[in-house]
Design an enzyme around this catalytic site. Structure first.
Site, PDB file in Angstrom:
ATOM      1  N   ARG A  61      32.627  41.533  47.759  1.00  0.00           N
ATOM      2  CA  ARG A  61      33.812  40.908  47.175  1.00  0.00           C
ATOM      3  C   ARG A  61      34.729  40.481  48.319  1.00  0.00           C
ATOM      4  NH1 ARG A  61      38.654  43.284  43.261  1.00  0.00           N
ATOM      5  NH2 ARG A  61      39.760  41.283  43.100  1.00  0.00           N
ATOM      6  N   HIS A  62      35.250  39.276  48.224  1.00  0.00           N
ATOM      7  CA  HIS A  62      36.141  38.765  49.266  1.00  0.00           C
ATOM      8  C   HIS A  62      37.317  39.709  49.510  1.00  0.00           C
ATOM      9  CE1 HIS A  62      39.234  37.741  46.316  1.00  0.00           C
ATOM     10  NE2 HIS A  62      38.267  37.223  45.565  1.00  0.00           N
ATOM     11  N   THR A  65      41.970  35.173  38.995  1.00  0.00           N
ATOM     12  CA  THR A  65      41.824  34.093  39.973  1.00  0.00           C
ATOM     13  C   THR A  65      40.437  33.500  39.856  1.00  0.00           C
ATOM     14  OG1 THR A  65      43.110  35.561  41.434  1.00  0.00           O
ATOM     15  CG2 THR A  65      42.333  33.476  42.357  1.00  0.00           C
ATOM     16  N   ARG A  70      38.490  31.790  49.878  1.00  0.00           N
ATOM     17  CA  ARG A  70      38.631  33.225  50.125  1.00  0.00           C
ATOM     18  C   ARG A  70      37.278  33.893  50.358  1.00  0.00           C
ATOM     19  NH1 ARG A  70      39.858  31.774  44.958  1.00  0.00           N
ATOM     20  NH2 ARG A  70      38.898  32.823  43.177  1.00  0.00           N
ATOM     21  N   GLU A 105      33.841  32.213  40.777  1.00  0.00           N
ATOM     22  CA  GLU A 105      34.341  33.221  39.834  1.00  0.00           C
ATOM     23  C   GLU A 105      34.379  32.664  38.411  1.00  0.00           C
ATOM     24  OE1 GLU A 105      34.526  36.049  38.755  1.00  0.00           O
ATOM     25  OE2 GLU A 105      36.204  37.096  39.721  1.00  0.00           O
ATOM     26  N   TRP A 106      34.418  33.545  37.459  1.00  0.00           N
ATOM     27  CA  TRP A 106      34.584  33.252  36.037  1.00  0.00           C
ATOM     28  C   TRP A 106      35.703  32.218  35.867  1.00  0.00           C
ATOM     29  CZ3 TRP A 106      33.800  38.051  32.542  1.00  0.00           C
ATOM     30  CH2 TRP A 106      33.820  37.703  31.190  1.00  0.00           C
ATOM     31  N   TYR A 140      38.604  31.212  33.884  1.00  0.00           N
ATOM     32  CA  TYR A 140      39.436  31.930  32.924  1.00  0.00           C
ATOM     33  C   TYR A 140      40.210  31.017  31.978  1.00  0.00           C
ATOM     34  CZ  TYR A 140      38.539  35.835  36.096  1.00  0.00           C
ATOM     35  OH  TYR A 140      37.947  36.795  36.877  1.00  0.00           O
ATOM     36  N   ARG A 195      30.174  41.586  39.193  1.00  0.00           N
ATOM     37  CA  ARG A 195      29.967  42.654  38.220  1.00  0.00           C
ATOM     38  C   ARG A 195      28.994  42.204  37.119  1.00  0.00           C
ATOM     39  NH1 ARG A 195      36.086  44.690  37.216  1.00  0.00           N
ATOM     40  NH2 ARG A 195      35.075  46.062  35.687  1.00  0.00           N
TER      41      ARG A 195
END
Length: 205
Positions: free
Chosen positions: A7-8, A20, A57, A81-82, A84, A160
């Protein structure tokens, strides 16, 4: 071969708990220090493939962690990332307060906003595509040749979900694998079964 998930490092939004996804938030000074501190972890291993999220990032974390050698870092859009949707930049407490009930991205999902948002199953489809590329890397080596570890530098929720997929669990089981900023984990096998060997390991002191 192991799959190392990273993970960053810390960002201002990871510190505040804001979701984020598509926003390109840079690392804080602490986040950059966390990434540099990871160098000994990877220097001690044979690395065969490095894939990173397109977000700054994550790419900066890979760079500071020394992952550009001896193999080049490849940007993989599926490690983003997801998405959102309308909950981008919001905390869980804020969304829960707005809805008047406890909210969980894992079980309640998101709603469209400036971006469409994603379901957990859409995120899982991307995660499985990444794992398929990792498996193809292993198969592409000659018999008896060590393919080296695969390193994935990305984000909390994506990694995850990916871990749940690795274990053959429902993507929503990713809720069980909290992953702190600037930490790493190792996915491997025991007696030919997929396992988690290490998880949320902080940089060496």
């Amino acid at each position: 071969m192991s799959v190392l998930v990273v993970r960053h490092g810390q960002t201002a939004w990871s510190l505040s708990g804001q979701h984020t996804g598509t926003t390109d938030v840079p690392l804080t000074e602490q986040g950059e220090a966390q990434a540099r501190a990871l160098r000994p972890v990877f220097a001690a291993r044979r690395i065969g493939l490095v894939l990173t999220s397109p977000r700054t990032r994550a790419r900066r974390t890979a760079e500071l962690a020394g992952l550009a050698a001896p193999v080049p870092v490849r940007v993989d859009e599926d490690l983003a990332e997801w998405d959102y949707g309308a909950y981008e930049g919001r905390t869980t407490a804020e969304v829960s307060g707005e809805l008047g009930r406890p909210w969980s991205v894992w079980h309640d999902g998101v709603v469209p906003g400036a971006t469409p948002g994603e379901t957990v199953h859409q995120v899982a489809a991307r995660a499985r595509a990444v794992l398929a590329r990792a498996a193809a890397h292993e198969r592409g080596r000659g018999e008896g040749e060590d393919p080296g570890d695969v390193v994935l530098v990305a984000h909390s929720h994506l990694l995850r979900v990916l871990t749940a997929c690795w274990l053959g669990l429902s993507p929503t089981a990713g809720a069980l694998f909290a992953l702190d900023a600037g930490t790493w984990g190792e996915l491997g096998h025991e007696h030919e079964r997929p396992v988690v060997r290490r998880w949320s390991v902080p940089p060496p002191a």
